[in-house]
Design a protein around this motif. Structure first.
Motif, short mmCIF file in Angstrom:
data_model
loop_
_atom_site.label_atom_id
_atom_site.label_comp_id
_atom_site.label_asym_id
_atom_site.label_seq_id
_atom_site.Cartn_x
_atom_site.Cartn_y
_atom_site.Cartn_z
N ALA A 212 0.81 -1.23 0.00
CA ALA A 212 0.00 0.00 0.00
C ALA A 212 0.84 1.27 0.00
CB ALA A 212 -0.91 -0.01 1.24
N LEU A 213 2.13 1.13 0.06
CA LEU A 213 2.97 2.34 0.18
C LEU A 213 3.45 2.79 -1.20
CD1 LEU A 213 5.06 1.30 3.30
CD2 LEU A 213 3.11 2.89 3.20
N VAL A 214 3.71 4.13 -1.28
CA VAL A 214 4.18 4.73 -2.52
C VAL A 214 5.52 5.42 -2.26
CG1 VAL A 214 1.88 5.02 -3.49
CG2 VAL A 214 2.87 6.83 -2.07
N GLY A 215 6.02 6.05 -3.33
CA GLY A 215 7.32 6.70 -3.22
C GLY A 215 7.31 7.81 -2.19
N GLY A 216 6.21 8.53 -2.11
CA GLY A 216 6.16 9.62 -1.13
C GLY A 216 6.30 9.12 0.28
N ASP A 217 5.77 7.93 0.51
CA ASP A 217 5.88 7.34 1.86
C ASP A 217 7.33 7.02 2.19
OD1 ASP A 217 2.86 5.49 1.12
OD2 ASP A 217 3.09 7.40 2.25
N VAL A 218 8.04 6.64 1.12
CA VAL A 218 9.46 6.34 1.34
C VAL A 218 10.22 7.62 1.61
CG1 VAL A 218 11.56 5.37 0.30
CG2 VAL A 218 9.34 4.26 -0.07
N LEU A 219 9.92 8.65 0.80
CA LEU A 219 10.62 9.91 0.96
C LEU A 219 10.34 10.52 2.33
CD1 LEU A 219 10.15 11.38 -2.64
CD2 LEU A 219 12.32 10.79 -1.55
N ALA A 220 9.17 10.26 2.82
CA ALA A 220 8.81 10.84 4.13
C ALA A 220 9.73 10.37 5.23
CB ALA A 220 7.36 10.50 4.45
N GLN A 221 10.43 9.23 5.00
CA GLN A 221 11.32 8.72 6.04
C GLN A 221 12.66 9.43 6.05
OE1 GLN A 221 10.23 6.60 8.35
NE2 GLN A 221 8.29 6.86 7.28
N PHE A 222 12.91 10.28 5.04
CA PHE A 222 14.19 11.00 4.99
C PHE A 222 13.98 12.39 5.53
CE2 PHE A 222 16.72 7.95 2.82
CZ PHE A 222 15.88 7.26 1.94
N ASP A 223 15.05 12.99 5.96
CA ASP A 223 14.96 14.40 6.35
C ASP A 223 15.01 15.27 5.08
OD1 ASP A 223 18.42 14.23 7.54
OD2 ASP A 223 17.57 14.34 5.51
N ASP A 224 14.88 16.59 5.29
CA ASP A 224 14.78 17.51 4.13
C ASP A 224 16.00 17.42 3.24
OD1 ASP A 224 12.92 20.12 5.84
OD2 ASP A 224 12.29 18.48 4.51
N ALA A 225 17.12 17.39 3.85
CA ALA A 225 18.35 17.41 3.06
C ALA A 225 18.46 16.15 2.22
CB ALA A 225 19.57 17.51 4.01
N ALA A 226 18.15 15.03 2.80
CA ALA A 226 18.24 13.77 2.05
C ALA A 226 17.15 13.68 1.01
CB ALA A 226 18.16 12.59 3.05
#
Lengths: 316, 581, 243
Positions: free
Chosen positions: B519-533
């Motif tokens: 059920a997860l998408v790319g945005g969910d993955v990106l949400a686990q990184f901080d802003d810089a990453a």
């Protein structure tokens, strides 16, 4: 109230025990022995005070308590007490030299009386027969008394033999319990040597007793024959029954079979060993060798509170 | 000196002194005549009275008194031309009814040094406090005359090299006088240090001996002696001639003549004989050595029976024979054993009475015994071997009489019969409770229960903390996806690479929400990184992968091979996400 | 392949046991023959060897009979006691013991109550019973909770029963251990010594078959207590049942 009752309940038995013990103290302020160590210490004190009988009983109690650290020393001192008891018996008993001399004198008198009787019978001389009869009667009485004296001496020696046998075994036991205790081994050897001498003496006394008995029997027969030859009016006066065979079984302290297995002094090879009756000199020499002279003192464990340390005792 | 041999192989059972033989010593001696001094006679003579220079003669003085009562002077008035040897002295109790009359003799061996007539003048000796005069005696030393040999005894010994305590035979020989007249010898004694003569082994005989090539009869006194010291030992013999007074039984061989008339008591001496006595070796001594020296053999011991009951006596008889003195043979000592009671036979019998004290005995005790063989100079073992015996225990009843049954019919009256099968068996009589392994076996259920308890605890914990399970499952799935990524890169399959990369990223971040990875998408993955990453290379990589993954779903999509070059970046992203798990 | 090796090992062990049993059986048969021929010492030796290799109640009964017939009451009583130790239900051993004690005028050993209880079953049975009952009780109490099963009504009573059996077997096991110190005098007129030495003073003499308890040992001697006295006795004159 309740704590007070509890205290009383717990303290009372202790108080009672202490008071019993205090009551049990005798006039000399000595507490009766309870443990093996107590018995051993008390026995050692008595041994030093030459009360050998009592010391023996206390040491026996100490040994019977089966306390391993105390037992070897207690057995050792038990041997000492028993040996000393046996030596005391000999000291207090009849003088062996005198008994031996008496025996030989009676034997010589008996021999002379037998010869005179035989000679008188051969000559068929009435006067000589009467004289021989009177002499024979006296000699027989002497023999009987001498036999009793020798038997009494043998009884004492027999009791000593039993004590010394036990003493030798006690020393051997002490050596076995504590192999480092060389004193015990040496003492056992010394006691065995003395035992061998004692057995020799006993056998000689026994031989003397037997010889005297035979002599008395022979004399009795000769007196009987003399009496038969002497006519009634000429018969010498005498107490009734005196001429009869006195068949006393001689309650000797030791019987021949008791001496079985006892080791005699091995005779030196080639040395003449006469089984004949001892001369007074010979008997005296042998018996003298058994007396405890002042120069040889028995070492005792006299340290209270601690059993004798092996190897530190004085040599006997 | 003639050496002589004992009868070889003379079988002789060991003999002991019988009581009767010893009895003779018990007979008291009669009184000795102690006559007043005026009845004491003294005589003196030279024997022979005529000699050549350098020859020997004997100066004899005889006094009718006891030796102890005579105070013999240290020096006698002999002329210097006569060289005196040591004095020999002896006493004879002269039988003459009752009482006995003593005769004492003093003998000097004299060597004449010069020619001439020499006199030993009279001199006085003190006898029992009184003075008795010894008469003068003279000897002629003549260079030409015919001289008679001096009368003296011959001493022969069976051995000169002996061991301490080794008995040997001694013969004292008195050759016949002129006319073949035999004279007895009495009161024979031996002079020497520490020599013991055995009076009970004495034998007197008259035999023919060879003297200087000439056979002549002689009186022989033979006995056994034992040295009692070691070293060099010198012995000599002396005795009184006594006519036909033999003083005991004598064995006579051949015709002899005895002198008539009263006997003349003359003290004769022999020459000295040297013996070499060695000590018994201490090494090699065998057990049971009682002093027997000689060549002995042991007969086979005999047992009266070999089947006995406990307490029943059995007699063991043994015998020794051979060369050696058996008169004083000391038999083996009583063996010391706790299983037997041992009683020695009274002499002269040789044996032991043995009484078994236990029924476990299977043989009689070996009795150590050994002797010393002087010819081989070593000890010989003569141990009496043990003999097999069967000792039967006490006879126990096999059934009881009815009256013995004290408890009525409670106890059976006899033993049961033998079991025909061994029956129930066990590995050992020692119970399991005392065996270590059984105690160890009890620990097994303990460990099992403990393990179960630990397992239950773990299970409860995991139930209380499900995120732990999710994270563990995510890690396991991630590891699987990474393996698939690697396979896809190696195979050059970009579509599979993109698919697995996207799946891996979803799996890595799913536990954080928590959610199903599908059920997860790319945005969910990106949400686990901080802003810089998110805006850095990691974010770019994530967007590219998810964009490529989305494109793959469209119709006619083609795999992009350039995405395979992103596998390092994808690894880095996955590592970072895994660290957050 | 691993299971092949395991089967081979079991087969080898079983074969060793069977061989050992075969030899013990041979000695048993020899003992029977010797007894029949009246060769009692040899029969006793054969039965003893058989018992040493594989202790069995029947073998020990026969050993006792052979020893009794050759006059060794002590050894006979010990053998029968050992037979009863292995199998308390063997009536022959019990009967022979009663007979022997009547004939030899010796008493039975005095047993404490827990020792008497331990005679109801063979010693090893008490050990296994103790273990089984204990772990049954523990299992009944613990396992349902672990495996999340509902406790049935019979779980608790059964656990209590098992625990009760365990407590009882505890005393019986103590009795078994205590009874291993009971022994019998083997020799007639065996001396009871004051000290553990060869030349120790003799306190008294003991009858063959008399029971006693060993309290301790030293060297070749055992300190024992009879019903009336205590002292040291040589190892060869005293035999323990559980030896």
């Amino acid at each position: 109230m309740k704590p007070f009752t509890t205290i009383i309940k717990r303290a009372l038995p202790l108080l009672l025990a202490a008071s019993w013990r205090a009551l049990a103290v005798d006039a000399t302020n000595v507490v009766p022995p309870v443990t093996a160590r107590d018995f051993y210490n008390a026995g050692t004190r008595l041994l030093a005070g030459k009360k050998y009988d009592d010391a023996e009983k206390l040491f026996q109690s100490a040994v019977a308590a089966q306390d391993e650290p105390v037992q070897p020393a207690a057995v050792y001192n038990l041997g000492h007490a028993r040996f000393a008891e046996g030596a005391e018996l000999i000291k207090k008993g009849p003088d062996a030299q005198k008994v031996s001399a008496r025996g030989h004198a009676a034997s010589a008198a008996g021999e002379q009386a037998i010869r005179r009787s035989e000679s008188a019978l051969a000559d068929n001389n009435l006067d000589r027969m009467i004289a021989a009869y009177l002499e024979g009667r006296g000699a027989r009485r002497e023999l009987r008394d001498a036999e009793k004296a020798v038997a009494a001496a043998m009884e004492i020696y027999g009791k000593t033999l039993q004590k010394w046998q036990r003493a030798a075994d006690d020393f051997k036991s002490a050596a076995e319990l504590n192999p480092a205790d060389t004193n015990a081994t040496q003492n056992a050897e010394i006691v065995e040597r003395d035992l061998a001498q004692l057995v020799d003496s006993l056998r000689k006394m026994q031989a003397m007793l037997g010889a005297m008995g035979k002599q008395r029997a022979d004399l009795g027969k000769l007196l009987g024959r003399l009496k038969g030859q002497i006519p009634g009016p000429n018969a010498p006066p005498g107490a009734p029954g005196e001429d009869g065979e006195e068949d006393d079984n001689g309650k000797n302290g030791k019987h021949p079979e008791d001496l079985v297995g006892q080791k005699e002094n091995a005779s030196l090879q080639g040395k003449e060993e006469s089984p004949s009756a001892l001369s007074p000199d010979q008997a005296g020499q042998i018996l003298e060798g058994l007396s405890i002279d002042g120069g040889r003192r028995l070492s005792m464990s006299d340290q209270e509170g601690r059993p004798l340390q092996p190897g530190k005792g004085r040599n006997w | 000196m003639l050496a002589f041999a004992l009868a070889v192989g003379r079988a002789q059972l060991s003999t002991r002194i019988p009581p009767g033989a010893a009895a003779q010593f018990m007979v008291p001696q009669p009184a000795v005549d102690n006559s007043p001094p005026e009845n004491i006679l003294a005589t003196a003579e030279f024997d022979p009275p005529v000699v050549r220079p350098g020859e020997k003669t004997f100066y004899r003085v005889t006094i009718t008194a006891t030796e102890n009562s005579i105070k013999w002077p240290d020096k006698i008035p002999a002329p210097p031309e006569l060289r005196l040897g040591a004095v020999a002295r002896g006493q004879l109790t002269q039988p003459d009814g009752m009482p006995f009359h003593p005769v004492s003799g003093f003998v000097y061996e004299i060597t004449a040094l010069a020619l001439g007539h020499f006199v030993v003048s009279n001199f006085v000796v003190q006898v029992g406090g009184s003075s008795v005069e010894v008469p003068p005696a003279s000897v002629d030393v003549d260079g030409h005359g015919v001289t008679l040999p001096a009368r003296k005894l011959s001493l022969e010994v069976s051995e000169t090299n002996l061991f301490f305590g080794q008995p040997f035979r001694v013969r004292v020989i008195l050759p016949a006088a002129p006319g073949n007249q035999i004279e007895a010898l009495r009161d024979v004694q031996f002079n020497g240090d520490a020599l013991l003569a055995d009076r009970l082994a004495t034998r007197r005989s008259v035999e023919t001996v060879n003297r200087g090539g000439q056979l002549m009869p002689a009186f022989i006194f033979e006995t056994a002696a034992t040295p009692l010291v070691t070293g060099r030992l010198n012995i000599s013999a002396q005795g009184f001639t006594a006519g036909s007074e033999f003083g005991g039984p004598v064995v006579i061989s051949g015709p002899v003549m005895f002198p008539s008339g009263p006997p003349k008591y003359v003290l004769l001496v022999s020459d000295w004989v040297g013996l070499n006595v060695r000590p018994l070796p201490s090494e090699g001594q065998r057990p049971g050595f009682t002093g027997a020296i000689g060549k002995f053999l042991a007969d086979r011991p005999q047992l009266s029976t070999n089947r006995i009951h406990v307490g029943e006596p059995v007699h063991l008889k043994f015998a020794f024979h051979g060369q050696g003195d058996l008169t004083r043979f000391v038999p083996p000592e009583l063996p010391r054993t706790s299983d037997w009671q041992v009683i020695a036979d009274n002499p002269p019998d040789n044996g032991f009475t043995l009484i078994p004290l236990t029924d476990e005995i299977q043989a009689t005790p070996a009795i150590p015994f050994s002797c010393f063989d002087p010819s081989a100079a070593k000890y010989v073992d003569l141990t009496i071997p043990s003999l097999p015996v069967t000792v039967v225990g006490e006879d126990l009843p096999l059934q009881l009489a009815a009256s013995d049954d004290e408890a009525g019919s409670a106890a059976p009256l006899k033993l049961s019969g033998l079991a025909l099968m061994p029956g129930k068996t066990v590995a050992s009589l020692k119970p399991l409770q005392l065996r270590g392994w059984f105690v160890g076996v009890q620990l097994v259920p303990v460990m099992v229960f403990f393990a179960l308890w630990q397992w239950d605890r773990r299970r409860r914990f995991l139930e209380a903390h499900p995120e732990i399970v999710r994270r563990r499952q995510a890690r396991r799935a991630l590891r699987y996806e990474r393996r698939q990524l690697k396979i896809a890169v190696e195979a050059g399959d970009s579509a599979a690479f993109v698919s697995h990369a996207a799946d891996a990223m979803r799996i890595a971040v799913a536990p954080q929400y928590p959610a199903n990875p599908v059920a997860l998408v790319g945005g969910d993955v990106l949400a686990q990184f901080d802003d810089a990453a998110r805006h850095g290379p990691a974010g770019v990589t994530v967007r590219k992968i998810f964009a490529a993954a989305d494109e793959q779903f469209s119709i006619g999509a083609k795999g992009r091979a350039d995405l395979l070059a992103l596998h390092f970046e994808v690894d880095a992203v996955l590592l970072e996400l895994e660290e957050k798990l | 392949m691993r299971w092949h090796r395991q089967i081979l090992l079991v087969a080898v062990l079983f074969g060793a046991v069977i061989c050992r049993a075969g030899t013990a059986n041979d000695y048993f048969k020899v003992g029977l023959e010797m007894s029949g021929a009246g060769q009692l010492p040899e029969a006793a030796m054969a039965f003893e060897k058989s018992a040493q290799m594989q202790p069995a109640s029947g073998t020990l009964v026969n050993l006792g009979i052979a020893e009794w017939r050759r006059g060794r009451a002590g050894a006979a009583i010990l053998a029968w006691e050992k037979a009863r130790w292995i199998d308390p239900f063997d009536s022959r051993a019990g009967a022979d013991l009663k007979f022997a004690r009547t004939a030899a005028q010796v008493d039975e050993p005095e047993l404490k109550w827990f020792e008497t209880a331990s005679t109801w079953l063979p010693p090893n049975a008490w050990a296994w019973l103790a273990g089984a009952s204990l772990w049954l009780a523990v299992g009944l109490l613990v396992l349902p909770g672990i495996f999340r099963r509902r406790k049935a009504g019979w779980h608790s009573p059964l656990a209590a029963l098992a625990f009760g059996i365990f407590l009882f077997t505890l005393t019986a096991n103590v009795g078994v251990v205590s009874r291993t110190q009971i022994g019998f005098v083997l020799k007639k007129n065996a001396p009871l010594l004051l000290t553990p030495t060869r030349t120790g003073e003799v306190i008294s003499t003991l009858t063959a078959g008399e029971p006693a308890r060993q309290l301790r040992s030293r060297g070749n001697f055992l300190f024992i207590r009879t019903q009336t006295e205590s002292g040291w006795i040589g190892r060869d004159a005293f035999g323990l049942v559980g030896d």
